[in-house]
Design a protein around this motif. Structure first.
Motif, PDB file in Angstrom:
ATOM      1  N   TYR A 147       0.831  -1.212   0.000  1.00 21.88           N
ATOM      2  CA  TYR A 147       0.000   0.000   0.000  1.00 21.88           C
ATOM      3  C   TYR A 147       0.865   1.261   0.000  1.00 21.88           C
ATOM      4  O   TYR A 147       0.517   2.251  -0.650  1.00 21.88           O
ATOM      5  N   ALA A 148       1.978   1.217   0.715  1.00 20.55           N
ATOM      6  CA  ALA A 148       2.886   2.369   0.665  1.00 20.55           C
ATOM      7  C   ALA A 148       3.431   2.547  -0.750  1.00 20.55           C
ATOM      8  O   ALA A 148       3.548   3.678  -1.252  1.00 20.55           O
ATOM      9  N   HIS A 149       3.745   1.450  -1.388  1.00 21.25           N
ATOM     10  CA  HIS A 149       4.250   1.503  -2.767  1.00 21.25           C
ATOM     11  C   HIS A 149       3.176   2.026  -3.723  1.00 21.25           C
ATOM     12  O   HIS A 149       3.459   2.876  -4.584  1.00 21.25           O
ATOM     13  N   LEU A 150       1.956   1.540  -3.573  1.00 18.68           N
ATOM     14  CA  LEU A 150       0.871   2.000  -4.447  1.00 18.68           C
ATOM     15  C   LEU A 150       0.603   3.487  -4.231  1.00 18.68           C
ATOM     16  O   LEU A 150       0.360   4.223  -5.190  1.00 18.68           O
ATOM     17  N   THR A 178      -3.473   9.126   1.519  1.00 19.70           N
ATOM     18  CA  THR A 178      -3.280   8.429   2.786  1.00 19.70           C
ATOM     19  C   THR A 178      -2.092   7.483   2.714  1.00 19.70           C
ATOM     20  O   THR A 178      -1.240   7.439   3.614  1.00 19.70           O
ATOM     21  N   TYR A 179      -2.008   6.733   1.620  1.00 19.49           N
ATOM     22  CA  TYR A 179      -0.949   5.723   1.507  1.00 19.49           C
ATOM     23  C   TYR A 179       0.342   6.289   0.916  1.00 19.49           C
ATOM     24  O   TYR A 179       1.392   5.653   1.019  1.00 19.49           O
ATOM     25  N   ALA A 180       0.259   7.475   0.317  1.00 19.48           N
ATOM     26  CA  ALA A 180       1.463   8.154  -0.163  1.00 19.48           C
ATOM     27  C   ALA A 180       2.131   8.966   0.939  1.00 19.48           C
ATOM     28  O   ALA A 180       3.276   9.402   0.785  1.00 19.48           O
ATOM     29  N   ASP A 181       1.431   9.157   2.040  1.00 19.01           N
ATOM     30  CA  ASP A 181       1.940   9.991   3.129  1.00 19.01           C
ATOM     31  C   ASP A 181       3.206   9.383   3.731  1.00 19.01           C
ATOM     32  O   ASP A 181       3.289   8.169   3.946  1.00 19.01           O
ATOM     33  N   PRO A 182       4.208  10.210   4.010  1.00 21.01           N
ATOM     34  CA  PRO A 182       5.438   9.695   4.638  1.00 21.01           C
ATOM     35  C   PRO A 182       5.176   8.963   5.950  1.00 21.01           C
ATOM     36  O   PRO A 182       5.924   8.054   6.320  1.00 21.01           O
ATOM     37  N   PHE A 219       2.742   6.921   6.599  1.00 24.67           N
ATOM     38  CA  PHE A 219       2.406   5.532   6.321  1.00 24.67           C
ATOM     39  C   PHE A 219       3.658   4.753   5.936  1.00 24.67           C
ATOM     40  O   PHE A 219       3.832   3.597   6.321  1.00 24.67           O
ATOM     41  N   GLU A 220       4.531   5.393   5.185  1.00 21.71           N
ATOM     42  CA  GLU A 220       5.802   4.765   4.828  1.00 21.71           C
ATOM     43  C   GLU A 220       6.594   4.414   6.089  1.00 21.71           C
ATOM     44  O   GLU A 220       7.212   3.334   6.169  1.00 21.71           O
ATOM     45  N   GLU A 221       6.564   5.288   7.067  1.00 17.99           N
ATOM     46  CA  GLU A 221       7.286   5.040   8.318  1.00 17.99           C
ATOM     47  C   GLU A 221       6.734   3.805   9.032  1.00 17.99           C
ATOM     48  O   GLU A 221       7.495   3.005   9.588  1.00 17.99           O
ATOM     49  N   VAL A 222       5.415   3.648   9.012  1.00 13.51           N
ATOM     50  CA  VAL A 222       4.806   2.490   9.665  1.00 13.51           C
ATOM     51  C   VAL A 222       5.174   1.209   8.919  1.00 13.51           C
ATOM     52  O   VAL A 222       5.484   0.178   9.529  1.00 13.51           O
ATOM     53  N   ALA A 223       5.140   1.260   7.585  1.00  9.24           N
ATOM     54  CA  ALA A 223       5.528   0.091   6.790  1.00  9.24           C
ATOM     55  C   ALA A 223       6.983  -0.287   7.069  1.00  9.24           C
ATOM     56  O   ALA A 223       7.321  -1.471   7.228  1.00  9.24           O
ATOM     57  N   ALA A 224       7.850   0.716   7.156  1.00 11.28           N
ATOM     58  CA  ALA A 224       9.266   0.465   7.432  1.00 11.28           C
ATOM     59  C   ALA A 224       9.463  -0.084   8.839  1.00 11.28           C
ATOM     60  O   ALA A 224      10.356  -0.910   9.074  1.00 11.28           O
ATOM     61  N   LEU A 225       8.624   0.342   9.777  1.00  5.95           N
ATOM     62  CA  LEU A 225       8.700  -0.169  11.147  1.00  5.95           C
ATOM     63  C   LEU A 225       8.426  -1.669  11.170  1.00  5.95           C
ATOM     64  O   LEU A 225       9.140  -2.438  11.834  1.00  5.95           O
ATOM     65  N   LEU A 226       7.402  -2.097  10.439  1.00  2.00           N
ATOM     66  CA  LEU A 226       7.088  -3.522  10.378  1.00  2.00           C
ATOM     67  C   LEU A 226       8.206  -4.297   9.681  1.00  2.00           C
ATOM     68  O   LEU A 226       8.563  -5.409  10.092  1.00  2.00           O
ATOM     69  N   LEU A 260       0.941   6.016  -7.365  1.00  2.00           N
ATOM     70  CA  LEU A 260      -0.287   6.630  -7.878  1.00  2.00           C
ATOM     71  C   LEU A 260      -0.378   8.115  -7.559  1.00  2.00           C
ATOM     72  O   LEU A 260      -1.210   8.821  -8.142  1.00  2.00           O
ATOM     73  N   ASP A 261       0.465   8.591  -6.668  1.00  2.00           N
ATOM     74  CA  ASP A 261       0.309   9.943  -6.135  1.00  2.00           C
ATOM     75  C   ASP A 261       0.309  11.016  -7.222  1.00  2.00           C
ATOM     76  O   ASP A 261      -0.496  11.949  -7.201  1.00  2.00           O
ATOM     77  N   ALA A 262       1.184  10.896  -8.210  1.00  2.00           N
ATOM     78  CA  ALA A 262       1.309  11.927  -9.234  1.00  2.00           C
ATOM     79  C   ALA A 262       0.071  12.008 -10.117  1.00  2.00           C
ATOM     80  O   ALA A 262      -0.256  13.074 -10.647  1.00  2.00           O
ATOM     81  N   SER A 263      -0.624  10.866 -10.269  1.00  2.00           N
ATOM     82  CA  SER A 263      -1.764  10.842 -11.186  1.00  2.00           C
ATOM     83  C   SER A 263      -3.111  10.839 -10.469  1.00  2.00           C
ATOM     84  O   SER A 263      -4.156  10.810 -11.116  1.00  2.00           O
ATOM     85  N   ALA A 264      -3.089  10.844  -9.140  1.00  2.00           N
ATOM     86  CA  ALA A 264      -4.337  10.739  -8.383  1.00  2.00           C
ATOM     87  C   ALA A 264      -5.280  11.881  -8.714  1.00  2.00           C
ATOM     88  O   ALA A 264      -4.891  13.047  -8.736  1.00  2.00           O
ATOM     89  N   ALA A 265      -6.509  11.521  -9.002  1.00  2.00           N
ATOM     90  CA  ALA A 265      -7.500  12.530  -9.353  1.00  2.00           C
ATOM     91  C   ALA A 265      -8.878  12.044  -8.920  1.00  2.00           C
ATOM     92  O   ALA A 265      -9.087  10.869  -8.652  1.00  2.00           O
TER      93      ALA A 265
END
Length: 206
Positions: free
Chosen positions: A135-138, A156-160, A162-169, A142-147
């Motif tokens: 989800y962090a990857h998606l 939500t999933y592009a937010d840093p 969320f990336e931090e939580v994914a990296a924590l796991l 997708l962030d640049a094209s999200a509309a």
């Protein structure tokens, strides 16, 4: 290369299939049928509650304070995702009560809960990491094209955060996991279940 990075790299074929999935592409460009997205949100909320329970089982089985507190932080992160789903439900009138899980949803939740109840903590992390990392990857891809109506989902999933939580796991996986066929199988199984979950979302629920 860390174990988590190896696993992500070795499952790039499934990641590519997910990114090419019409449901995911429709979220990115805003063309996805609203009814299909509403059904997905209800199914995902059901899934996330099981995801939270899996974290709780892992927390209860933790053998050191650092691991216990990390699982507690990860469990708190699920609350944020459920908040997103609740906001969609309120805004769009989605009935979240009494959701009947689809076959793909049940397959995923039953796999996670069985693994969390009986597997070693490293294998549990391997089963749960694909959801977070994917989800962090998606979100980033997708962030640049999200509309359109789904831009908030993408953000939500592009937010840093969320990336931090994914990296924590992933760090927990690297700490607790020992490279083994069982661990690798759990990771790939979860990746395939993610793909099946998105594919199932293309079919309206009765």
């Amino acid at each position: 290369m860390s174990l988590s990075a190896q696993l992500w790299s070795e499952n790039a074929d499934i990641v590519a299939e997910v990114q090419a999935n019409p449901f995911v592409r429709g979220i990115g460009d805003g063309s996805l049928d609203r009814g299909l997205f509403a059904g997905y949100i209800a199914q995902d909320a059901f899934f996330l509650e099981s995801f939270a329970r899996a974290y709780a089982l892992a927390l209860a089985r933790s053998t050191d304070t650092e691991t216990l507190l990390t699982f507690a932080d990860l469990l708190a992160g699920v609350r944020e995702e459920l908040g997103l789903h609740a906001s969609y439900a309120a805004e769009w009138g989605i009935d979240m009560a009494g959701v009947e899980p689809a076959a793909a949803t049940l397959a995923y939740t039953e796999f996670l809960l069985a693994t969390a109840a009986t597997g070693g903590l490293g294998v549990v992390c391997a089963a749960m990491t694909p959801c977070m990392r994917l989800y962090a990857h998606l979100g980033r891809s997708l962030d640049a094209s999200a509309a359109g109506p789904y831009a908030a989902w993408v953000r939500t999933y592009a937010d840093p955060g969320f990336e931090e939580v994914a990296a924590l796991l992933e760090r927990l996986l690297d700490k607790l996991g020992e490279d083994s066929p069982a661990l690798r199988a759990a990771y790939r199984r979860a990746m395939r279940l993610e793909l099946q979950f998105f594919t199932a979302a293309l079919t309206p629920q009765d």
